[in-house]
Each structure stands twice: as C-alpha cells, then as structure tokens.
Scaffold this motif. Structure first.
Motif, mmCIF file in Angstrom:
data_model
loop_
_atom_site.group_PDB
_atom_site.id
_atom_site.type_symbol
_atom_site.label_atom_id
_atom_site.label_comp_id
_atom_site.label_asym_id
_atom_site.label_seq_id
_atom_site.Cartn_x
_atom_site.Cartn_y
_atom_site.Cartn_z
ATOM 1 N N TYR A 104 0.851 -1.196 0.000
ATOM 2 C CA TYR A 104 0.000 0.000 0.000
ATOM 3 C C TYR A 104 0.884 1.242 0.000
ATOM 4 C CZ TYR A 104 -3.198 3.615 1.596
ATOM 5 O OH TYR A 104 -3.926 4.776 1.714
ATOM 6 N N ARG A 105 0.642 2.122 -0.963
ATOM 7 C CA ARG A 105 1.461 3.325 -1.094
ATOM 8 C C ARG A 105 0.654 4.581 -0.774
ATOM 9 N NH1 ARG A 105 6.212 2.324 -3.904
ATOM 10 N NH2 ARG A 105 6.279 0.313 -4.948
ATOM 11 N N PHE A 106 1.319 5.482 -0.066
ATOM 12 C CA PHE A 106 0.765 6.806 0.222
ATOM 13 C C PHE A 106 1.928 7.784 0.255
ATOM 14 C CE2 PHE A 106 -0.288 10.085 3.428
ATOM 15 C CZ PHE A 106 -1.304 10.723 2.732
ATOM 16 N N LEU A 107 1.893 8.748 -0.644
ATOM 17 C CA LEU A 107 2.992 9.710 -0.801
ATOM 18 C C LEU A 107 4.314 8.964 -0.928
ATOM 19 C CD1 LEU A 107 1.807 12.468 1.722
ATOM 20 C CD2 LEU A 107 1.429 12.395 -0.755
ATOM 21 N N LYS A 108 5.252 9.187 0.003
ATOM 22 C CA LYS A 108 6.562 8.529 -0.086
ATOM 23 C C LYS A 108 6.625 7.229 0.716
ATOM 24 C CE LYS A 108 9.171 12.749 -0.833
ATOM 25 N NZ LYS A 108 10.308 13.567 -0.385
ATOM 26 N N ALA A 109 5.517 6.829 1.284
ATOM 27 C CA ALA A 109 5.497 5.644 2.153
ATOM 28 C C ALA A 109 4.936 4.429 1.436
ATOM 29 C CB ALA A 109 4.656 5.922 3.395
ATOM 30 N N GLU A 110 5.429 3.269 1.848
ATOM 31 C CA GLU A 110 4.863 2.009 1.388
ATOM 32 C C GLU A 110 4.765 1.075 2.584
ATOM 33 O OE1 GLU A 110 5.656 -1.843 -1.465
ATOM 34 O OE2 GLU A 110 6.883 -0.062 -1.756
ATOM 35 N N LYS A 168 11.365 6.058 8.707
ATOM 36 C CA LYS A 168 10.499 5.016 8.143
ATOM 37 C C LYS A 168 9.241 4.860 8.995
ATOM 38 C CE LYS A 168 9.509 1.482 5.480
ATOM 39 N NZ LYS A 168 9.203 1.614 4.066
ATOM 40 N N ILE A 169 9.413 4.891 10.298
ATOM 41 C CA ILE A 169 8.265 4.771 11.209
ATOM 42 C C ILE A 169 7.271 5.905 10.964
ATOM 43 C CG2 ILE A 169 7.554 4.898 13.635
ATOM 44 C CD1 ILE A 169 10.226 3.425 14.276
ATOM 45 N N LYS A 170 7.770 7.122 10.850
ATOM 46 C CA LYS A 170 6.906 8.276 10.610
ATOM 47 C C LYS A 170 6.132 8.120 9.302
ATOM 48 C CE LYS A 170 7.036 13.294 10.457
ATOM 49 N NZ LYS A 170 7.854 14.497 10.508
ATOM 50 N N LEU A 171 6.807 7.642 8.260
ATOM 51 C CA LEU A 171 6.142 7.421 6.975
ATOM 52 C C LEU A 171 5.060 6.344 7.082
ATOM 53 C CD1 LEU A 171 9.210 7.561 4.552
ATOM 54 C CD2 LEU A 171 7.332 9.207 4.672
ATOM 55 N N LEU A 172 5.365 5.258 7.783
ATOM 56 C CA LEU A 172 4.392 4.179 7.939
ATOM 57 C C LEU A 172 3.159 4.644 8.716
ATOM 58 C CD1 LEU A 172 6.799 1.209 8.718
ATOM 59 C CD2 LEU A 172 5.455 1.534 6.637
ATOM 60 N N VAL A 173 3.379 5.418 9.753
ATOM 61 C CA VAL A 173 2.258 5.927 10.555
ATOM 62 C C VAL A 173 1.360 6.819 9.702
ATOM 63 C CG1 VAL A 173 1.636 7.403 12.511
ATOM 64 C CG2 VAL A 173 3.431 5.677 12.778
ATOM 65 N N SER A 174 1.950 7.689 8.900
ATOM 66 C CA SER A 174 1.125 8.571 8.051
ATOM 67 C C SER A 174 0.372 7.759 6.993
ATOM 68 C CB SER A 174 1.969 9.672 7.405
ATOM 69 O OG SER A 174 2.834 9.145 6.432
#
Length: 119
Positions: free
Chosen positions: A31-37, A72-78
C-alpha cells in the motif's frame, strides 16, 4: 530484477504465508501513500496491523529489524492513518515488523508485535 529485490519479494511472500498460518487476514500488499509504502496490511479480529517486512541475506551488519529507522516509522504511521481514513475504519491499530533472515537455503522468520513501542 536485482538480487536484493528478489530477496525482498521472497521475504514478503514468506511473511504472508506465515501470517496466514497464524490466523491473520491479509487485506492489502504494498500500500502506497505519498513517499510511504506499507508492505502488508492485515486484520486479526478487530485489529488492523501494518507490517514492515525486512529481509536480509546475512546478519553481519545487524538484524533485519534494526534497519527500521524513525523516518520510516513516521512514513508508515502517516500511510496507515491515510488508509484508515480512506476506508472509514474504526479499528485498533498496531505496527509489527517481520524480520526474515536467509541462512544458506533456509529462512528464519521473527515476528515482532507492537514493534514501534521499542523505538
């Protein structure tokens, strides 16, 4: 495909197989959202679990889970926050890491529940 990409794909396949055997229901992969997967999003009971899969061919430089950093944690949370809002869910949420280590031809899997409590 690069060797490290193949190893990562194999790790995710093994993680899904492991989760299914443990009674989890996989609802989304990559699942992708902005720069996170988010590698795997699963449900167990009324709990939504975001799972980061880390696969390594050796522990020489550290355990696979050691490579999940605060950014990475911050990206996953968002990303999970967006997923919950996008699907209008009312569920408890937790973040797990599945560490896959290739040792010769064998793989070991370590499942760390609520992994971000330790960061």
């Amino acid at each position: 495909m690069a060797i490290h990409n193949e190893l990562g794909k194999k790790g995710e396949e093994l993680a899904i197989e492991y989760l299914t055997k443990q009674g989890y229901s996989v609802v989304e992969k990559n699942y992708r959202f902005l720069k996170a997967e988010v590698d795997i999003i699963a449900m167990k009971g009324n709990e939504l679990i975001a799972i980061e899969v880390k696969t390594r061919s050796t522990a020489y430089f550290g355990n696979p889970q050691d490579f999940v950093n605060p950014k990475k944690i911050k990206l996953l949370v968002s990303a999970i926050d967006n997923y919950i809002n996008e699907h209008d869910l009312d569920v408890e949420t937790r973040f797990d890491i599945i560490a896959v280590l290739k040792e010769g031809e064998a793989y070991t899997i370590e499942h760390i529940e609520d992994a971000f409590l330790y960061f």
